[in-house]
Design a protein around this motif. Structure first.
Motif, PDB file in Angstrom:
ATOM      1  N   UNK A   1       0.814  -1.212   0.000  1.00 59.65           N
ATOM      2  CA  UNK A   1       0.000   0.000   0.000  1.00 59.65           C
ATOM      3  C   UNK A   1       0.849   1.264   0.000  1.00 59.65           C
ATOM      4  N   UNK A   2       1.956   1.265   0.747  1.00 56.43           N
ATOM      5  CA  UNK A   2       2.853   2.420   0.743  1.00 56.43           C
ATOM      6  C   UNK A   2       4.229   1.990   1.221  1.00 56.43           C
ATOM      7  N   UNK A   3       5.238   2.733   0.783  1.00 57.36           N
ATOM      8  CA  UNK A   3       6.623   2.526   1.214  1.00 57.36           C
ATOM      9  C   UNK A   3       7.190   3.887   1.608  1.00 57.36           C
ATOM     10  N   UNK A   4       7.932   3.914   2.711  1.00 64.68           N
ATOM     11  CA  UNK A   4       8.497   5.193   3.155  1.00 64.68           C
ATOM     12  C   UNK A   4       9.810   4.970   3.866  1.00 64.68           C
ATOM     13  N   UNK A   5      10.740   5.913   3.692  1.00 66.32           N
ATOM     14  CA  UNK A   5      11.909   5.974   4.547  1.00 66.32           C
ATOM     15  C   UNK A   5      11.454   6.577   5.866  1.00 66.32           C
ATOM     16  N   UNK A   6      11.776   5.923   6.966  1.00 73.51           N
ATOM     17  CA  UNK A   6      11.292   6.418   8.245  1.00 73.51           C
ATOM     18  C   UNK A   6      12.027   5.812   9.419  1.00 73.51           C
ATOM     19  N   UNK A   7      11.680   6.274  10.584  1.00 76.16           N
ATOM     20  CA  UNK A   7      12.345   5.937  11.837  1.00 76.16           C
ATOM     21  C   UNK A   7      11.334   5.263  12.751  1.00 76.16           C
ATOM     22  N   UNK A   8      11.675   4.116  13.288  1.00 70.96           N
ATOM     23  CA  UNK A   8      10.763   3.370  14.151  1.00 70.96           C
ATOM     24  C   UNK A   8      10.371   4.140  15.394  1.00 70.96           C
ATOM     25  N   UNK A   9      11.187   5.112  15.777  1.00 67.01           N
ATOM     26  CA  UNK A   9      10.897   5.888  16.987  1.00 67.01           C
ATOM     27  C   UNK A   9       9.937   7.047  16.747  1.00 67.01           C
ATOM     28  N   UNK A  10       9.630   7.305  15.479  1.00 66.11           N
ATOM     29  CA  UNK A  10       8.726   8.404  15.148  1.00 66.11           C
ATOM     30  C   UNK A  10       7.959   8.032  13.883  1.00 66.11           C
ATOM     31  N   UNK A  11       6.898   7.283  14.071  1.00 65.77           N
ATOM     32  CA  UNK A  11       6.121   6.776  12.953  1.00 65.77           C
ATOM     33  C   UNK A  11       5.086   7.812  12.525  1.00 65.77           C
ATOM     34  N   UNK A  12       4.984   8.020  11.231  1.00 67.30           N
ATOM     35  CA  UNK A  12       4.040   9.006  10.717  1.00 67.30           C
ATOM     36  C   UNK A  12       2.726   8.324  10.351  1.00 67.30           C
ATOM     37  N   UNK A  13       2.086   7.767  11.376  1.00 70.93           N
ATOM     38  CA  UNK A  13       0.756   7.174  11.242  1.00 70.93           C
ATOM     39  C   UNK A  13      -0.076   7.649  12.424  1.00 70.93           C
ATOM     40  N   UNK A  14      -1.392   7.608  12.250  1.00 75.77           N
ATOM     41  CA  UNK A  14      -2.277   8.060  13.306  1.00 75.77           C
ATOM     42  C   UNK A  14      -2.351   7.082  14.465  1.00 75.77           C
ATOM     43  N   UNK A  15      -2.847   7.568  15.579  1.00 75.18           N
ATOM     44  CA  UNK A  15      -3.042   6.715  16.751  1.00 75.18           C
ATOM     45  C   UNK A  15      -4.108   5.665  16.457  1.00 75.18           C
ATOM     46  N   UNK A  16      -3.828   4.430  16.849  1.00 77.31           N
ATOM     47  CA  UNK A  16      -4.821   3.371  16.752  1.00 77.31           C
ATOM     48  C   UNK A  16      -5.327   3.109  15.355  1.00 77.31           C
ATOM     49  N   UNK A  17      -4.433   3.100  14.374  1.00 82.65           N
ATOM     50  CA  UNK A  17      -4.870   2.980  12.979  1.00 82.65           C
ATOM     51  C   UNK A  17      -4.477   1.669  12.310  1.00 82.65           C
ATOM     52  N   UNK A  18      -3.702   0.810  12.977  1.00 83.50           N
ATOM     53  CA  UNK A  18      -3.271  -0.441  12.340  1.00 83.50           C
ATOM     54  C   UNK A  18      -3.597  -1.630  13.234  1.00 83.50           C
ATOM     55  N   UNK A  19      -3.700  -2.792  12.596  1.00 86.53           N
ATOM     56  CA  UNK A  19      -4.054  -4.021  13.313  1.00 86.53           C
ATOM     57  C   UNK A  19      -2.839  -4.799  13.787  1.00 86.53           C
ATOM     58  N   UNK A  20      -1.718  -4.611  13.121  1.00 84.34           N
ATOM     59  CA  UNK A  20      -0.491  -5.329  13.487  1.00 84.34           C
ATOM     60  C   UNK A  20       0.708  -4.461  13.152  1.00 84.34           C
ATOM     61  N   UNK A  21       1.679  -4.447  14.046  1.00 91.22           N
ATOM     62  CA  UNK A  21       2.972  -3.824  13.765  1.00 91.22           C
ATOM     63  C   UNK A  21       4.037  -4.906  13.776  1.00 91.22           C
ATOM     64  N   UNK A  22       4.749  -5.015  12.670  1.00 93.69           N
ATOM     65  CA  UNK A  22       5.925  -5.871  12.588  1.00 93.69           C
ATOM     66  C   UNK A  22       7.153  -5.019  12.846  1.00 93.69           C
ATOM     67  N   UNK A  23       7.955  -5.413  13.817  1.00 97.42           N
ATOM     68  CA  UNK A  23       9.257  -4.788  14.072  1.00 97.42           C
ATOM     69  C   UNK A  23      10.298  -5.892  13.913  1.00 97.42           C
TER      70      UNK A  23
END
Length: 279
Positions: free
Chosen positions: A102-124
């Motif tokens: 759905x989307x790809x982004x360069x980003x930092x795990x400590x500052x995710x640019x997604x809304x609160x409570x918006x995903x069902x699973x986080x893979x780290x």
């Protein structure tokens, strides 16, 4: 597929440089990586909600897991600190136009640019490796919890504190004083440092004791977390490639990993461990 423009990152330059070399694209498709990939897929499917759930793949690398999950009907958003990985993930996504990421982004795990409570699973499945400071690791875990819906699932991988010692013993790398010194520090405090970038001794990383990973997950606010060994002892086999080619032997390796995965005293025997917890 939406491609998000890169943001400025505050990560260790040697880590980014290591992954910009491009070796990650094939790592899970050869050697012991195939065992890691197969077992991680098993565990992800065991705990992931059914599609079409939303998955945030943080540290998603070249997109192997993201593309696989997209093919299964999940809405997958990939974030990675290495620009090369994001480029590779985009290219892999384009090869499956009916089931793109759905989307790809360069980003930092400590500052995710997604809304609160918006995903069902986080893979780290990588970021915790390369955050040497505990506060940064907990920050990444808290960010994952913020992004998850109530009852959402965290799947966070870590490298075992004992991985390089076991690997060095089997491959006789411990006979090399330089590598032995790296392993000695790994065992003392988990801080993996490679002062020889021309040698394949990995890059700056943190190797977790299983109890330490459990404590960090709890500190980030997750409930009912458990720590599982991913590979089991199979990754230590010198003839793993030959055994993997035989279906019956491969099944034995995978079954042994399943049978031992939740034994606390054996979790660190795997080269990677997985924290599973609910938001």
């Amino acid at each position: 597929m939406q491609r998000i423009e890169p943001q400025r990152l505050d990560l260790l330059s040697e880590v980014i440089a290591y992954y910009q070399r491009g070796g990650e694209a094939q790592r899970l498709l050869t050697g012991v990586g195939r065992l890691e990939f197969a077992r991680t897929q098993e565990l992800v499917l065991r705990y992931l909600p059914r599609p079409p759930a939303v998955v945030l793949d943080v540290g998603g690398g070249p997109g192997l897991y993201a593309c696989w999950l997209a093919q299964l009907g999940y809405e997958v958003h990939l974030v990675d600190a290495a620009p090369l990985h994001v480029q590779q993930a985009c290219e892999a996504s384009r090869l499956q136009p009916d089931h793109p990421i759905a989307s790809c982004a360069v980003g930092d795990a400590r500052q995710l640019h997604v809304g609160d409570g918006t995903v069902d699973c986080v893979l780290l499945l990588g970021p915790l490796y390369h955050l040497p400071g505990r506060s940064d690791r907990v920050a990444a875990l808290r960010e994952a919890r913020r992004a998850l819906r109530v009852g959402g699932v965290l799947l966070a991988a870590a490298i075992s504190r004992y991985a390089s010692a076991l690997d060095g013993l089997l491959g006789e790398s411990l006979l090399n004083p330089d590598f032995a010194a790296i392993v000695e520090r790994d065992l003392v405090d988990g801080q993996h440092r490679n002062p020889h970038p021309d040698r394949d001794y990995f890059t700056t990383a943190f190797f977790h004791d299983p109890a330490e990973l459990a404590a960090e997950v709890a500190e980030a606010g997750f409930a009912d977390g458990q720590i599982l060994g991913i590979e089991g002892p199979g990754w230590l086999m010198q003839d793993l490639d030959a055994r993997w080619k035989d279906a019956a032997r491969r099944d034995v390796i995978l079954k042994t990993a399943r049978d031992l995965e939740a034994v606390p005293s054996l979790a660190g025997l795997s080269s990677h461990i997985l924290a599973v917890a609910l938001a």
